[in-house]
Design a protein around this motif. Structure first.
Motif, PDB file in Angstrom:
ATOM      1  N   PRO A  70     101.773  -1.100  99.547  1.00  0.00           N
ATOM      2  CA  PRO A  70     103.113  -1.327 100.081  1.00  0.00           C
ATOM      3  C   PRO A  70     103.079  -1.843 101.512  1.00  0.00           C
ATOM      4  N   THR A  71     104.088  -2.589 101.870  1.00  0.00           N
ATOM      5  CA  THR A  71     104.220  -3.120 103.221  1.00  0.00           C
ATOM      6  C   THR A  71     104.666  -1.996 104.151  1.00  0.00           C
ATOM      7  N   PRO A  72     103.940  -1.763 105.256  1.00  0.00           N
ATOM      8  CA  PRO A  72     104.361  -0.696 106.181  1.00  0.00           C
ATOM      9  C   PRO A  72     105.716  -1.028 106.798  1.00  0.00           C
ATOM     10  N   PRO A  73     106.555  -0.006 107.001  1.00  0.00           N
ATOM     11  CA  PRO A  73     107.857  -0.270 107.608  1.00  0.00           C
ATOM     12  C   PRO A  73     107.705  -0.728 109.054  1.00  0.00           C
ATOM     13  N   VAL A 132     105.363   1.482  96.511  1.00  0.00           N
ATOM     14  CA  VAL A 132     105.621   2.698  97.281  1.00  0.00           C
ATOM     15  C   VAL A 132     105.531   3.924  96.372  1.00  0.00           C
ATOM     16  N   CYS A 133     106.116   3.840  95.194  1.00  0.00           N
ATOM     17  CA  CYS A 133     106.072   4.979  94.261  1.00  0.00           C
ATOM     18  C   CYS A 133     104.640   5.318  93.861  1.00  0.00           C
ATOM     19  N   VAL A 134     103.839   4.298  93.555  1.00  0.00           N
ATOM     20  CA  VAL A 134     102.450   4.544  93.150  1.00  0.00           C
ATOM     21  C   VAL A 134     101.645   5.103  94.319  1.00  0.00           C
ATOM     22  N   SER A 135     101.870   4.584  95.526  1.00  0.00           N
ATOM     23  CA  SER A 135     101.093   5.063  96.663  1.00  0.00           C
ATOM     24  C   SER A 135     101.445   6.498  97.029  1.00  0.00           C
TER      25      SER A 135
END
Length: 76
Positions: free
Chosen positions: A55-58, A28-31
């Protein structure tokens, strides 16, 4: 547990163990990271995400889109 190689002093590589939750945090931080000012490095975040995954979408409802009239802030 996932491990990521970190290249430190003079090519010495250290393995850093990460839980799946920690790895997701890195994704998430990198994206969401801003693109570096040095234009030659602009693909770095994308390259990292190719290696560790996106990252996995919420789950659940998405946030509502809010419309705002910002015309009063326009510069003439």
């Amino acid at each position: 547990m996932t491990k990521i190689d970190w290249d430190h002093n003079n090519g010495i590589v250290t393995m850093v163990p990460l839980t799946q939750e920690e790895l997701e945090c890195v994704r998430v931080c990198v994206s969401n990271a801003p693109i570096p000012y040095d234009i030659s490095k602009k693909k770095i975040p994308g390259d990292i995400l190719e290696k560790i995954g996106k990252p996995t979408p919420p789950k659940g409802e998405s946030l509502p889109l809010i419309e705002c009239d910002l015309t009063k802030y326009e510069m003439n």
